[in-house]
Design an enzyme around this catalytic site. Structure first.
Site, PDB file in Angstrom:
ATOM      1  N   ASN A   9     -28.668  -1.875 -15.823  1.00 36.98           N
ATOM      2  CA  ASN A   9     -29.445  -2.362 -16.969  1.00 36.98           C
ATOM      3  C   ASN A   9     -30.151  -3.640 -16.513  1.00 36.98           C
ATOM      4  O   ASN A   9     -29.535  -4.702 -16.458  1.00 36.98           O
ATOM      5  CB  ASN A   9     -28.500  -2.638 -18.159  1.00 36.98           C
ATOM      6  CG  ASN A   9     -29.246  -3.222 -19.346  1.00 36.98           C
ATOM      7  OD1 ASN A   9     -30.477  -3.307 -19.341  1.00 36.98           O
ATOM      8  ND2 ASN A   9     -28.500  -3.629 -20.364  1.00 36.98           N
ATOM      9  N   LYS A  11     -32.298  -5.280 -18.010  1.00 36.43           N
ATOM     10  CA  LYS A  11     -32.660  -6.150 -19.144  1.00 36.43           C
ATOM     11  C   LYS A  11     -34.122  -6.599 -18.982  1.00 36.43           C
ATOM     12  O   LYS A  11     -34.943  -5.829 -18.487  1.00 36.43           O
ATOM     13  CB  LYS A  11     -31.666  -7.307 -19.259  1.00 36.43           C
ATOM     14  CG  LYS A  11     -30.220  -6.791 -19.341  1.00 36.43           C
ATOM     15  CD  LYS A  11     -29.209  -7.806 -19.780  1.00 36.43           C
ATOM     16  CE  LYS A  11     -27.830  -7.153 -19.819  1.00 36.43           C
ATOM     17  NZ  LYS A  11     -26.780  -8.037 -20.275  1.00 36.43           N
ATOM     18  N   HIS A  97     -26.840  -1.649 -27.613  1.00 35.50           N
ATOM     19  CA  HIS A  97     -26.371  -2.750 -26.766  1.00 35.50           C
ATOM     20  C   HIS A  97     -26.109  -3.971 -27.647  1.00 35.50           C
ATOM     21  O   HIS A  97     -26.849  -4.209 -28.613  1.00 35.50           O
ATOM     22  CB  HIS A  97     -27.420  -3.073 -25.690  1.00 35.50           C
ATOM     23  CG  HIS A  97     -26.903  -3.980 -24.629  1.00 35.50           C
ATOM     24  ND1 HIS A  97     -26.754  -5.331 -24.834  1.00 35.50           N
ATOM     25  CD2 HIS A  97     -26.441  -3.736 -23.375  1.00 35.50           C
ATOM     26  CE1 HIS A  97     -26.246  -5.879 -23.738  1.00 35.50           C
ATOM     27  NE2 HIS A  97     -26.044  -4.931 -22.838  1.00 35.50           N
ATOM     28  N   GLU A  99     -26.782  -6.963 -27.267  1.00 34.31           N
ATOM     29  CA  GLU A  99     -27.941  -7.872 -27.385  1.00 34.31           C
ATOM     30  C   GLU A  99     -28.905  -7.364 -28.461  1.00 34.31           C
ATOM     31  O   GLU A  99     -29.536  -8.158 -29.163  1.00 34.31           O
ATOM     32  CB  GLU A  99     -28.623  -8.029 -26.019  1.00 34.31           C
ATOM     33  CG  GLU A  99     -27.785  -8.921 -25.108  1.00 34.31           C
ATOM     34  CD  GLU A  99     -27.885  -8.626 -23.618  1.00 34.31           C
ATOM     35  OE1 GLU A  99     -28.848  -7.965 -23.183  1.00 34.31           O
ATOM     36  OE2 GLU A  99     -26.975  -9.070 -22.885  1.00 34.31           O
ATOM     37  N   GLU A 169     -18.469  -2.592 -23.775  1.00 35.95           N
ATOM     38  CA  GLU A 169     -18.963  -3.871 -23.248  1.00 35.95           C
ATOM     39  C   GLU A 169     -18.458  -5.015 -24.127  1.00 35.95           C
ATOM     40  O   GLU A 169     -19.078  -5.319 -25.165  1.00 35.95           O
ATOM     41  CB  GLU A 169     -20.499  -3.881 -23.245  1.00 35.95           C
ATOM     42  CG  GLU A 169     -21.108  -2.889 -22.280  1.00 35.95           C
ATOM     43  CD  GLU A 169     -22.472  -3.366 -21.767  1.00 35.95           C
ATOM     44  OE1 GLU A 169     -22.687  -3.270 -20.553  1.00 35.95           O
ATOM     45  OE2 GLU A 169     -23.292  -3.857 -22.561  1.00 35.95           O
ATOM     46  N   GLY A 175     -22.605 -11.314 -18.955  1.00 32.16           N
ATOM     47  CA  GLY A 175     -23.388 -12.407 -18.382  1.00 32.16           C
ATOM     48  C   GLY A 175     -22.635 -13.723 -18.295  1.00 32.16           C
ATOM     49  O   GLY A 175     -23.227 -14.766 -18.040  1.00 32.16           O
ATOM     50  N   SER A 214     -20.011  -8.307 -16.647  1.00 24.42           N
ATOM     51  CA  SER A 214     -19.750  -9.004 -15.390  1.00 24.42           C
ATOM     52  C   SER A 214     -19.098  -8.123 -14.322  1.00 24.42           C
ATOM     53  O   SER A 214     -18.228  -8.575 -13.584  1.00 24.42           O
ATOM     54  CB  SER A 214     -18.923 -10.270 -15.636  1.00 24.42           C
ATOM     55  OG  SER A 214     -19.637 -11.167 -16.471  1.00 24.42           O
TER      56      SER A 214
HETATM   57  P1  13P Z   1     -23.692  -8.390 -16.962  1.00 28.46           P
HETATM   58  O1  13P Z   1     -23.280  -7.375 -15.918  1.00 28.46           O
HETATM   59  O2  13P Z   1     -24.801  -9.264 -16.530  1.00 28.46           O
HETATM   60  O3  13P Z   1     -22.513  -9.108 -17.521  1.00 28.46           O
HETATM   61  O4  13P Z   1     -24.312  -7.529 -18.182  1.00 28.46           O
HETATM   62  C1  13P Z   1     -23.578  -6.481 -18.708  1.00 28.46           C
HETATM   63  C2  13P Z   1     -24.437  -5.718 -19.631  1.00 28.46           C
HETATM   64  O5  13P Z   1     -24.779  -6.186 -20.703  1.00 28.46           O
HETATM   65  C3  13P Z   1     -24.923  -4.411 -19.181  1.00 28.46           C
HETATM   66  O6  13P Z   1     -25.523  -3.709 -20.224  1.00 28.46           O
END
Ligand code: 13P
Length: 251
Positions: A9, A11, A97, A99, A169, A175, A214
């Site tokens: 992903n 992002k 997700h 976010e 997640e 992150g 992470s």
């Molecule tokens: P990170 O791997 O940067 O923690 O992000 C995880 C994530 O949100 C994948 O969709």
């Protein structure tokens, strides 16, 4: 079918030249046998889907999108439809997700609508569920993830999960560098799978459940060693070809 998958992903990262560079390093790694192409899914920002489609042509690396709107067309400025994703050879799409849920106020019901709209276009939804730090500390992890899952089962029916992927997640691990321990992740994955098993054993046995939050080259092995962790949804580490390929190799 339950299979091991590593989904990148990206992002809102990248520019044209970086996309080319990253994809050529990943393709090279696949050629050198570091990762099996059929396990890898790349989800770039939608704007780069055409470029990614072109650069991955002739490989077995799959393409996914990060989001789309449930309506098939209309006055939705700034949005893209699932049917449009299909035109760029997408086979997967990330749905719900955290976010999107948190920053764009997507409700469980809207997430369920997107899940159905994705499947209507023959896209495989990767449904994300996860709790906040506060919810975990209050002992609410299981009830939160099961509520998020149930919201989609209610709208789409359990059969819809015969062609879907789930990603657990934990929001506090995204992150932040704080990965859930393999045992913490396994506990939630097992909860999700046994919840599905109470409704349909076959679907529970066959669904792919990814962990995200992470995931790095140095923790992937331990996570993938857990019985109910089938792969990963990778954010930050998917922007570094070497790191990402090491995660793919561990899956
Ligand atoms: P990170 O791997 O940067 O923690 O992000 C995880 C994530 O949100 C994948 O969709």
């Amino acid at each position: 079918m339950r299979s091991s998958l590593v989904v990148a992903n990206w992002k809102m990262h990248g520019q044209k030249s970086e996309v080319t560079e990253l994809l050529s390093a990943i393709k090279d790694g696949v050629k050198r046998g570091l990762a099996r192409a059929e396990k890898v899914v790349i989800c770039p920002p939608s704007l780069f889907l055409g470029q990614v489609e072109h650069e991955l042509a002739g490989t077995e690396i799959a393409i996914g999108a990060q989001n789309a709107h449930p309506q098939t067309k209309g006055a939705f400025t700034g949005e893209v439809a699932f049917a449009m994703l299909k035109e760029f050879s997408c086979s997967f799409v990330i749905i719900g997700h955290s976010e999107r849920r948190e920053l764009f106020a997507e409700t469980d019901k809207f997430v369920a609508e997107k899940f159905l709209a994705a499947q209507a276009q023959d896209l495989i939804p990767i449904l994300c569920v996860g709790e906040t730090q506060e919810q975990r500390e209050s002992g609410l992890t299981k009830s939160i993830v099961l509520k998020q899952l149930q919201a989609v089962i209610t709208e789409a029916g359990i059969e819809a999960f015969s062609n879907a992927v789930i990603a657990y997640e934990p929001i506090w691990a995204i992150g932040t560098g704080l990965t859930a321990t393999p045992e913490q992740a396994q506990e939630v994955h097992a909860t999700l799978r046994s919840f599905l098993a109470e409704i349909d054993q076959n679907i529970a046995d066959n669904i792919t459940i990814l962990y995200g939050g992470s995931v790095k080259a140095n923790n992937a092995n331990a996570l993938f060693g857990q019985a109910d962790i089938d792969g990963a949804l990778v954010g930050g580490a998917s922007l570094d070809a070497e790191e990402f390929l090491t995660i793919c190799a561990a899956a």
